[in-house]
Design a protein around this motif. Structure first.
Motif, PDB file in Angstrom:
ATOM      1  N   MET A   1      55.671  70.443  43.419  1.00 18.37           N
ATOM      2  CA  MET A   1      54.281  70.080  43.565  1.00 18.37           C
ATOM      3  C   MET A   1      53.839  69.085  42.489  1.00 18.37           C
ATOM      4  SD  MET A   1      53.196  71.537  46.186  1.00 18.37           S
ATOM      5  CE  MET A   1      54.067  72.620  47.241  1.00 18.37           C
ATOM      6  N   LEU A   2      54.363  69.269  41.290  1.00 19.74           N
ATOM      7  CA  LEU A   2      53.998  68.339  40.226  1.00 19.74           C
ATOM      8  C   LEU A   2      54.417  66.922  40.580  1.00 19.74           C
ATOM      9  CD1 LEU A   2      54.994  70.457  37.104  1.00 19.74           C
ATOM     10  CD2 LEU A   2      52.695  69.961  37.891  1.00 19.74           C
ATOM     11  N   ASP A   3      55.628  66.790  41.151  1.00 20.04           N
ATOM     12  CA  ASP A   3      56.109  65.468  41.543  1.00 20.04           C
ATOM     13  C   ASP A   3      55.243  64.876  42.642  1.00 20.04           C
ATOM     14  OD1 ASP A   3      58.155  65.633  39.699  1.00 20.04           O
ATOM     15  OD2 ASP A   3      59.648  66.280  41.166  1.00 20.04           O
ATOM     16  N   GLN A   4      54.827  65.718  43.601  1.00 21.05           N
ATOM     17  CA  GLN A   4      53.965  65.238  44.681  1.00 21.05           C
ATOM     18  C   GLN A   4      52.658  64.692  44.121  1.00 21.05           C
ATOM     19  OE1 GLN A   4      53.959  68.848  47.227  1.00 21.05           O
ATOM     20  NE2 GLN A   4      54.218  67.363  48.879  1.00 21.05           N
ATOM     21  N   LEU A   5      52.070  65.411  43.196  1.00 19.59           N
ATOM     22  CA  LEU A   5      50.809  64.945  42.610  1.00 19.59           C
ATOM     23  C   LEU A   5      51.013  63.680  41.792  1.00 19.59           C
ATOM     24  CD1 LEU A   5      48.905  68.167  41.514  1.00 19.59           C
ATOM     25  CD2 LEU A   5      48.512  66.724  43.514  1.00 19.59           C
ATOM     26  N   LEU A   6      52.117  63.615  41.081  1.00 19.02           N
ATOM     27  CA  LEU A   6      52.384  62.417  40.290  1.00 19.02           C
ATOM     28  C   LEU A   6      52.537  61.198  41.197  1.00 19.02           C
ATOM     29  CD1 LEU A   6      52.847  61.157  37.538  1.00 19.02           C
ATOM     30  CD2 LEU A   6      55.249  61.772  37.726  1.00 19.02           C
ATOM     31  N   LEU A   7      53.269  61.359  42.298  1.00 21.58           N
ATOM     32  CA  LEU A   7      53.464  60.253  43.231  1.00 21.58           C
ATOM     33  C   LEU A   7      52.160  59.845  43.918  1.00 21.58           C
ATOM     34  CD1 LEU A   7      56.836  61.337  44.873  1.00 21.58           C
ATOM     35  CD2 LEU A   7      56.474  59.458  43.255  1.00 21.58           C
ATOM     36  N   ALA A   8      51.274  60.805  44.146  1.00 24.50           N
ATOM     37  CA  ALA A   8      50.016  60.529  44.841  1.00 24.50           C
ATOM     38  C   ALA A   8      48.882  60.163  43.887  1.00 24.50           C
ATOM     39  CB  ALA A   8      49.619  61.751  45.660  1.00 24.50           C
ATOM     40  N   ARG A   9      49.121  60.246  42.588  1.00 21.97           N
ATOM     41  CA  ARG A   9      48.064  60.121  41.589  1.00 21.97           C
ATOM     42  C   ARG A   9      47.212  58.858  41.738  1.00 21.97           C
ATOM     43  NH1 ARG A   9      47.243  57.854  36.576  1.00 21.97           N
ATOM     44  NH2 ARG A   9      45.994  59.106  35.134  1.00 21.97           N
ATOM     45  N   ALA A  10      47.838  57.696  41.772  1.00 24.38           N
ATOM     46  CA  ALA A  10      47.085  56.438  41.812  1.00 24.38           C
ATOM     47  C   ALA A  10      46.233  56.331  43.076  1.00 24.38           C
ATOM     48  CB  ALA A  10      48.031  55.252  41.703  1.00 24.38           C
ATOM     49  N   GLU A  11      46.810  56.697  44.211  1.00 24.39           N
ATOM     50  CA  GLU A  11      46.066  56.639  45.473  1.00 24.39           C
ATOM     51  C   GLU A  11      44.943  57.678  45.498  1.00 24.39           C
ATOM     52  OE1 GLU A  11      46.217  54.643  48.393  1.00 24.39           O
ATOM     53  OE2 GLU A  11      47.299  53.364  46.989  1.00 24.39           O
ATOM     54  N   PHE A  12      45.214  58.860  44.969  1.00 22.89           N
ATOM     55  CA  PHE A  12      44.182  59.896  44.900  1.00 22.89           C
ATOM     56  C   PHE A  12      42.997  59.384  44.090  1.00 22.89           C
ATOM     57  CE2 PHE A  12      42.212  63.452  42.616  1.00 22.89           C
ATOM     58  CZ  PHE A  12      41.888  64.304  43.669  1.00 22.89           C
TER      59      PHE A  12
ATOM     60  N   GLY B   1      39.749  79.817  38.912  1.00 25.19           N
ATOM     61  CA  GLY B   1      40.118  79.960  37.508  1.00 25.19           C
ATOM     62  C   GLY B   1      41.138  78.946  37.038  1.00 25.19           C
ATOM     63  N   VAL B   2      41.341  77.901  37.837  1.00 24.51           N
ATOM     64  CA  VAL B   2      42.291  76.849  37.459  1.00 24.51           C
ATOM     65  C   VAL B   2      41.709  75.991  36.351  1.00 24.51           C
ATOM     66  CG1 VAL B   2      43.539  74.800  38.296  1.00 24.51           C
ATOM     67  CG2 VAL B   2      43.375  76.844  39.743  1.00 24.51           C
ATOM     68  N   ILE B   3      40.406  75.744  36.422  1.00 22.10           N
ATOM     69  CA  ILE B   3      39.723  74.996  35.364  1.00 22.10           C
ATOM     70  C   ILE B   3      38.607  75.860  34.796  1.00 22.10           C
ATOM     71  CG2 ILE B   3      40.253  72.707  36.315  1.00 22.10           C
ATOM     72  CD1 ILE B   3      37.323  72.611  37.345  1.00 22.10           C
TER      73      ILE B   3
ATOM     74  N   SER C   1      44.468  67.125  34.738  1.00 23.41           N
ATOM     75  CA  SER C   1      44.331  68.449  34.129  1.00 23.41           C
ATOM     76  C   SER C   1      45.041  69.503  34.967  1.00 23.41           C
ATOM     77  CB  SER C   1      42.868  68.817  33.906  1.00 23.41           C
ATOM     78  OG  SER C   1      42.197  68.987  35.118  1.00 23.41           O
ATOM     79  N   VAL C   2      44.980  69.385  36.286  1.00 24.96           N
ATOM     80  CA  VAL C   2      45.665  70.352  37.140  1.00 24.96           C
ATOM     81  C   VAL C   2      47.174  70.206  37.006  1.00 24.96           C
ATOM     82  CG1 VAL C   2      46.078  71.032  39.543  1.00 24.96           C
ATOM     83  CG2 VAL C   2      43.743  70.643  38.736  1.00 24.96           C
ATOM     84  N   ARG C   3      47.685  69.001  36.979  1.00 25.37           N
ATOM     85  CA  ARG C   3      49.135  68.794  36.810  1.00 25.37           C
ATOM     86  C   ARG C   3      49.631  69.429  35.513  1.00 25.37           C
ATOM     87  NH1 ARG C   3      50.237  63.679  35.773  1.00 25.37           N
ATOM     88  NH2 ARG C   3      52.424  64.192  35.678  1.00 25.37           N
ATOM     89  N   ARG C   4      48.856  69.304  34.441  1.00 27.10           N
ATOM     90  CA  ARG C   4      49.261  69.882  33.150  1.00 27.10           C
ATOM     91  C   ARG C   4      49.310  71.401  33.190  1.00 27.10           C
ATOM     92  NH1 ARG C   4      46.011  65.667  31.105  1.00 27.10           N
ATOM     93  NH2 ARG C   4      44.227  67.040  30.979  1.00 27.10           N
ATOM     94  N   LYS C   5      48.600  72.001  34.132  1.00 29.19           N
ATOM     95  CA  LYS C   5      48.535  73.465  34.212  1.00 29.19           C
ATOM     96  C   LYS C   5      49.683  74.060  35.029  1.00 29.19           C
ATOM     97  CE  LYS C   5      43.709  73.338  33.264  1.00 29.19           C
ATOM     98  NZ  LYS C   5      42.753  74.283  32.836  1.00 29.19           N
ATOM     99  N   GLY C   6      50.533  73.229  35.621  1.00 28.37           N
ATOM    100  CA  GLY C   6      51.745  73.720  36.250  1.00 28.37           C
ATOM    101  C   GLY C   6      51.738  73.791  37.765  1.00 28.37           C
ATOM    102  N   GLU C   7      52.815  74.399  38.262  1.00 32.34           N
ATOM    103  CA  GLU C   7      53.090  74.459  39.703  1.00 32.34           C
ATOM    104  C   GLU C   7      52.023  75.213  40.494  1.00 32.34           C
ATOM    105  OE1 GLU C   7      55.447  73.075  41.668  1.00 32.34           O
ATOM    106  OE2 GLU C   7      56.340  72.025  39.971  1.00 32.34           O
ATOM    107  N   GLU C   8      51.617  76.371  40.008  1.00 28.64           N
ATOM    108  CA  GLU C   8      50.646  77.173  40.753  1.00 28.64           C
ATOM    109  C   GLU C   8      49.319  76.437  40.882  1.00 28.64           C
ATOM    110  OE1 GLU C   8      48.496  81.524  40.548  1.00 28.64           O
ATOM    111  OE2 GLU C   8      50.399  81.262  39.512  1.00 28.64           O
ATOM    112  N   ALA C   9      48.853  75.845  39.805  1.00 36.12           N
ATOM    113  CA  ALA C   9      47.599  75.094  39.833  1.00 36.12           C
ATOM    114  C   ALA C   9      47.732  73.871  40.749  1.00 36.12           C
ATOM    115  CB  ALA C   9      47.209  74.664  38.425  1.00 36.12           C
ATOM    116  N   SER C  10      48.870  73.201  40.677  1.00 34.59           N
ATOM    117  CA  SER C  10      49.104  72.021  41.517  1.00 34.59           C
ATOM    118  C   SER C  10      49.131  72.398  42.988  1.00 34.59           C
ATOM    119  CB  SER C  10      50.419  71.339  41.117  1.00 34.59           C
ATOM    120  OG  SER C  10      50.331  70.861  39.793  1.00 34.59           O
TER     121      SER C  10
END
Length: 87
Positions: free
Chosen positions: A1-12, A32-34, A57-66
């Motif tokens: 999931m972290l990789d998915q968010l990283l790849l989608a980051r700019a477009e998001f 409770g993620v943030i 901030s969500v990516r830094r919190k790990g897989e479950e948050a992502s």
């Protein structure tokens, strides 16, 4: 999931609406993620800065948050989540 968010980051950051961002913030806070402070800080920023804060901030919190962010985005904006290849 972290990789998915990283790849989608700019477009998001570029494409997510302010309305969806605010709904995501609410869901992330409820789950409770943030923290309340993180939510309040994000809400004072421009749409792009808010989007950057949310995804980073969500990516830094790990897989479950992502995973939760992706699921919430899929629920709130199915079209954008498909465009970003987030499932």
């Amino acid at each position: 999931m972290l990789d998915q968010l990283l790849l989608a980051r700019a477009e998001f950051i570029q494409r997510v609406s302010d309305t969806v961002l605010n709904q995501l913030l609410d869901k992330l806070l409820e789950r409770g993620v943030i923290s309340d402070e993180e939510m309040q800080s994000a809400r004072t920023k421009s749409r792009a800065e808010k989007a950057r804060d949310v995804i980073d901030s969500v990516r830094r919190k790990g897989e479950e948050a992502s995973s939760f962010l992706i699921a919430a985005l899929c629920q709130l904006d199915e079209w954008l989540s498909r465009e970003l290849s987030l499932r």
